[in-house]
Write an enzyme that holds these catalytic residues in place. Structure first.
Site, short mmCIF file in Angstrom:
data_model
loop_
_atom_site.label_atom_id
_atom_site.label_comp_id
_atom_site.label_asym_id
_atom_site.label_seq_id
_atom_site.Cartn_x
_atom_site.Cartn_y
_atom_site.Cartn_z
N ASP A 43 -8.61 -0.93 85.88
CA ASP A 43 -7.18 -1.04 86.16
C ASP A 43 -6.43 -0.31 85.04
O ASP A 43 -6.99 -0.08 83.96
CB ASP A 43 -6.79 -2.52 86.22
CG ASP A 43 -5.30 -2.73 86.33
OD1 ASP A 43 -4.67 -2.12 87.21
OD2 ASP A 43 -4.75 -3.49 85.50
N ASP A 45 -2.36 -0.51 84.14
CA ASP A 45 -1.29 -1.22 83.43
C ASP A 45 -1.74 -2.61 82.99
O ASP A 45 -2.16 -3.43 83.81
CB ASP A 45 -0.06 -1.34 84.33
CG ASP A 45 0.53 0.02 84.67
OD1 ASP A 45 1.39 0.48 83.91
OD2 ASP A 45 0.11 0.62 85.67
N ASP A 223 -6.40 -7.09 84.79
CA ASP A 223 -5.63 -8.12 84.09
C ASP A 223 -4.77 -8.99 84.99
O ASP A 223 -4.41 -10.11 84.62
CB ASP A 223 -4.71 -7.47 83.05
CG ASP A 223 -3.52 -6.76 83.69
OD1 ASP A 223 -2.37 -7.05 83.31
OD2 ASP A 223 -3.74 -5.91 84.58
#
Length: 278
Positions: A43, A45, A223
């Protein structure tokens, strides 16, 4: 209050630690002993890059692109970014470098750096629906609208007081259009609305059927709530998942911050080199 709103989780309910989740911080060599047999899925961001007040302020730290390009070579091309951002946006962030990627929460993907992007059976969002959702940004100064083509995001990091009003407005639109095939993705100071026919998980499943990813053991680092669908399918792919900033369920370990992820990736190269020494 609308019942849909009551069922819609807010950020404060989602981004929390789970007491049953592992405490482990990943150790590179023990998890990824052979890069030639692994697929690295990342991922962006909040995972690879630090979160910023606005999406446009995100930047790539010095040395990261070099690490990723070296990992791309060591894995024979089996490194991919998995993001809610569009492929075009991903390319702008990492320019001039290009990486394989799953973009738009699984709506599009690029298998190799020199191949054309392909849509993963994802229809664009209805224009009228997008117009109504975009109007929510007028609720308060500081709400930033991001049109990703296949989805629409309302960022409120600069207007945290507007969170409940945003979700209430989205809930009203959903109640007015009960048959609209949309999904609401709560995240870190962002409410994202996309077509319900695809997810990051569906994109990763498709990616793992293609060369050079096919037959490899994937490990995924994410996240946010939008990454949980990928966490859930890693066992099906004989893979491992790791969370960032929280101890999520179903992961093999966690990182405290994106800087730790970047350090981990750099150590993968060091460990691979050390392992080859007599």
């Amino acid at each position: 209050m609308n019942e849909d709103l009551l069922e819609m989780p807010l950020e404060e309910d989602i981004i929390r630690e789970d007491d049953a989740a592992p405490e482990t911080v990943p150790v590179p060599r023990s998890l990824v002993p052979h890069l030639s047999e692994s697929a690295i899925l990342l991922d962006i961001d909040g995972t690879l890059l630090d979160l910023m007040p606005t999406p446009r302020e995100v930047w790539v730290p010095p040395g990261l692109a070099k690490t990723m390009n070296r990992l791309l070579v060591r894995t024979n091309g089996a490194l991919a970014l998995v993001s809610g951002r569009s492929l075009n946006d991903i390319d702008l962030i990492f320019a001039p470098d290009l990486f394989p990627a799953v973009g738009g929460h699984g709506a599009e993907m690029r298998i190799e750096t020199d191949s054309e992007a392909v849509a993963a059976h994802a229809p664009p969002m209805d224009k009228e629906l997008k117009r109504r959702l975009a109007a929510i940004a007028k609720l308060s100064p500081g709400i930033l609208l991001e049109d990703k083509g296949y989805s629409l995001a309302l960022h409120y990091r600069l207007a945290p007081h507007a969170e409940k009003a945003i979700y209430a407005a989205v809930s009203l639109i959903r109640a007015d259009l009960p048959n609209a095939p949309i999904e609401v993705l709560p995240g870190k100071c962002v409410c994202e609305i996309k077509h319900s026919g695809f997810t990051k998980a569906s994109g990763v499943r498709e990616l793992m059927t293609r060369e050079p990813f096919k037959g490899r053991r994937p490990f995924f680092i994410g996240d946010d709530v939008t990454d949980e669908s990928v966490f859930a399918i890693m066992p099906d792919l004989d893979g491992l998942a790791f969370s960032v900033g929280r101890r999520a369920k179903g992961v093999a370990g966690h990182f405290d911050a994106p800087s730790d992820v970047r350090e981990f990736l750099a150590h993968l190269l060091d460990d691979e080199r050390d392992a080859s020494l007599p």
